[in-house]
Scaffold this motif. Structure first.
Motif, PDB file in Angstrom:
ATOM      1  N   ILE A  75       0.847  -1.188   0.000  1.00 48.88           N
ATOM      2  CA  ILE A  75       0.000   0.000   0.000  1.00 48.88           C
ATOM      3  C   ILE A  75       0.886   1.242   0.000  1.00 48.88           C
ATOM      4  O   ILE A  75       1.671   1.460   0.918  1.00 48.88           O
ATOM      5  CB  ILE A  75      -0.938   0.014   1.225  1.00 48.88           C
ATOM      6  N   VAL A  76       0.770   2.036  -1.037  1.00 46.66           N
ATOM      7  CA  VAL A  76       1.526   3.278  -1.147  1.00 46.66           C
ATOM      8  C   VAL A  76       0.577   4.374  -1.619  1.00 46.66           C
ATOM      9  O   VAL A  76      -0.524   4.105  -2.087  1.00 46.66           O
ATOM     10  CB  VAL A  76       2.702   3.157  -2.149  1.00 46.66           C
ATOM     11  N   GLU A  77       1.010   5.614  -1.486  1.00 47.56           N
ATOM     12  CA  GLU A  77       0.217   6.735  -1.977  1.00 47.56           C
ATOM     13  C   GLU A  77       0.921   7.358  -3.174  1.00 47.56           C
ATOM     14  O   GLU A  77       2.076   7.762  -3.078  1.00 47.56           O
ATOM     15  CB  GLU A  77       0.039   7.786  -0.880  1.00 47.56           C
ATOM     16  N   ASP A  78       0.217   7.388  -4.289  1.00 53.10           N
ATOM     17  CA  ASP A  78       0.761   7.998  -5.500  1.00 53.10           C
ATOM     18  C   ASP A  78       0.263   9.438  -5.570  1.00 53.10           C
ATOM     19  O   ASP A  78      -0.769   9.734  -6.167  1.00 53.10           O
ATOM     20  CB  ASP A  78       0.318   7.210  -6.726  1.00 53.10           C
ATOM     21  N   ALA A  79       1.011  10.328  -4.921  1.00 56.80           N
ATOM     22  CA  ALA A  79       0.589  11.731  -4.832  1.00 56.80           C
ATOM     23  C   ALA A  79       0.669  12.448  -6.173  1.00 56.80           C
ATOM     24  O   ALA A  79       0.073  13.515  -6.350  1.00 56.80           O
ATOM     25  CB  ALA A  79       1.442  12.456  -3.796  1.00 56.80           C
ATOM     26  N   LYS A  80       1.382  11.879  -7.128  1.00 54.41           N
ATOM     27  CA  LYS A  80       1.571  12.531  -8.415  1.00 54.41           C
ATOM     28  C   LYS A  80       0.563  12.078  -9.469  1.00 54.41           C
ATOM     29  O   LYS A  80       0.634  12.501 -10.621  1.00 54.41           O
ATOM     30  CB  LYS A  80       2.981  12.266  -8.925  1.00 54.41           C
ATOM     31  N   SER A  81      -0.367  11.216  -9.081  1.00 56.94           N
ATOM     32  CA  SER A  81      -1.293  10.651 -10.076  1.00 56.94           C
ATOM     33  C   SER A  81      -2.216  11.713 -10.668  1.00 56.94           C
ATOM     34  O   SER A  81      -2.635  11.612 -11.816  1.00 56.94           O
ATOM     35  CB  SER A  81      -2.135   9.548  -9.442  1.00 56.94           C
ATOM     36  N   GLY A  82      -2.574  12.706  -9.865  1.00 56.63           N
ATOM     37  CA  GLY A  82      -3.506  13.727 -10.334  1.00 56.63           C
ATOM     38  C   GLY A  82      -4.946  13.262 -10.372  1.00 56.63           C
ATOM     39  O   GLY A  82      -5.827  13.981 -10.846  1.00 56.63           O
TER      40      GLY A  82
END
Length: 506
Positions: free
Chosen positions: A41-48
């Protein structure tokens, strides 16, 4: 002198309780973080990515309360789902960390559960032994209508069932893989009955699906908790019998396997989103067993494909690294600030895991306090109940739900459909708002404490039409000066559960 010392010691007891609770919550927080790292589980803050704007999904931010249902073959032994088969968690989840010499001693012994609490309860289990529970899983009394009927009465608006957890056992007869009800229960479809129950009682249908599958990934899976190898030297890679692996997969073998896992996950998710009519939420938990950045991800399910199958679906962020809402897990992660986007806290009715473990239930007063804190910060609460191996909730669980139902019958309008106060208003206690009403919550007293007289303040630019205590016709004393309302609530009007001041604006 002795008497003064005793009084001083007694005075410290509440503080010690608070300290112990904080320590326990910190340990739980560390454990959750490490579990999430294990399953990708990770957070893709750049996905938009922005949350869905589909009209059929806009129920979520005002849902308030939902029922989480963690259920799998682990219920046979009354142990938690999946994690008990993973060796080394007593090392990896420990805070403070164990010293290297002690870890080496455990590794040298070959007993990778040494010091684990499972030794005291005789519940230590290898992956092979865990998976063998499937042959005994035959819930003759499974009737999800009873669960969902009780959830509906308790003011819950949606439900989420673990269709497949990390252990790999699927509760429906999947055409993908060989570890599901197709192989063990004569094709019985437990998901189908659950979906039908939700539809009967008008709850939104949520399905939990684990990206990782430790059974399907078995030949490639390391059953030593990953954090042990990360933090200590010379840690063996363990097979499904918790023995050191003696072979290493080639890169070519891994690539073939990654492609197979991509097809497997895509196939199962497609089944769940195609075979049961409208699915309102998919609650992913972890990424697929594919190395990040590997080309096999191109063969896996995509967000676009999910929305093509179910246009109005709400998607959790725990698979892709982005989704429609922010997730918080367990009581220690209660949101402390107002959430600008959609959000949800998932938590358990017990302190003893997600599945049925026989552990005592939390008091409803605590559950409701936490629900209030969620709603005052624009988050839903997804409250977990774990059915037994027979497929039933215990009498204690139904009593818990009935107590919640009684409170929600009086105060549900302050929870469902309500939002946090806007920036122009403030209160001295947790509060929510609807069009013409503001709800100010007096939290239930902590265990062992009694209600006390309360003075509550609320600032608003609006005009007050009426002030009352929900469920109580007794008048409340209040005053308004320079846009600030002050309400007096005597202890005699308080109850053991949270009380709600209902302010009606003109």
């Amino acid at each position: 002198m002795k008497r003064n010392l005793i009084y001083k010691c007694l005075a410290c007891l509440p503080l010690l309780g608070t300290v112990n609770l904080a320590v326990a919550q910190n340990k739980e927080a560390d454990k959750v973080k490490m579990e999430h790292a294990q399953i990708g589980i990770v957070e893709d803050a750049k996905s938009g990515y922005k949350h869905t704007t589909h009209p059929g999904a806009q129920w979520f931010p005002e849902a308030g309360l939902g029922m989480f249902i963690h259920w799998s073959i682990s219920s046979i032994k009354q142990i938690d789902l999946s994690w008990p088969m993973m060796a080394g968690t007593q090392i990896g989840w420990r805070s403070p960390k164990m010293d290297s010499a002690s870890v080496k001693k455990i590794m040298d012994s070959g007993n990778y559960f040494a010091g684990n609490g499972c030794e005291k309860t005789n519940s230590c289990i290898t992956p092979v032994e865990y998976w063998a529970l499937a042959k005994d899983f035959n819930p003759q009394n499974y009737d999800p209508e009873k669960w969902i009927k009780a959830a509906k009465a308790a003011g819950m608006t949606y439900a989420v069932l673990t269709a497949r957890h990390h252990d790999g056992f699927a509760l429906w007869p999947s055409a993908y893989g060989n570890f599901n009800t197709k192989n063990y229960m004569g094709g019985r479809d437990l998901v189908k009955d659950y979906v039908a129950a939700c539809r009967k009682y008008g709850l939104k249908v949520g399905i939990y699906y684990s990206g990782p599958d430790w059974h399907q990934n078995g030949d490639f899976q390391n059953f030593m908790y990953y954090g042990v190898g990360r933090d200590y030297p010379n840690i063996p890679v363990l097979d499904e019998n918790l023995r050191p692996r003696t072979t290493v997969k080639t890169e070519a073998e891994k690539q073939v396997h990654y492609n197979e896992m991509a097809a497997y996950v895509k196939g199962q998710v497609t089944e769940l989103l195609s075979n049961y009519g409208q699915i309102d939420m998919i609650w992913f938990d972890g990424a697929a067993d594919i190395s990040r950045g590997n080309k096999a991800w191109d063969k896996c399910i995509t967000m676009a494909e999910i929305h093509k199958l179910q246009p109005a679906i709400v998607v959790s962020p725990r698979f892709f690294g982005y989704g429609d809402y922010k997730t918080f897990e367990q009581d220690k992660a209660l949101p402390k600030t107002k959430q600008d986007g959609w959000a949800e806290l998932c938590t358990t009715i017990t302190d003893g895991g997600w599945g049925y473990t026989g552990k005592p239930l939390k008091p409803v007063s605590l559950v409701l306090n936490n629900l209030i804190k969620c709603r005052a910060n624009n988050a839903n609460m997804l409250l977990n109940y774990g059915p037994t191996k027979e497929g039933v909730l215990t009498p204690e669980m139904y009593a818990s739900l009935a107590e919640i139902a009684s409170w929600m019958k009086v105060n549900g309008s302050a929870i469902k459909g309500a939002q946090a106060l806007n920036a122009s208003e403030s209160a001295s206690v947790p509060a929510t708002a609807t069009d013409k009403h503001r709800y100010l919550f007096l939290l239930a007293p902590k265990k062992g404490e009694k209600p006390v007289d309360e003075q509550v303040t609320f600032s608003t630019k609006g005009s007050i039409k009426n002030v009352s205590l929900s469920g109580n016709k007794a008048p409340l004393k209040y005053s308004v000066e320079n846009g600030q309302l002050t309400v007096q609530v005597p202890a005699a009007l308080r109850t053991a559960l949270p009380n709600v001041i209902d302010l009606e604006l003109k």
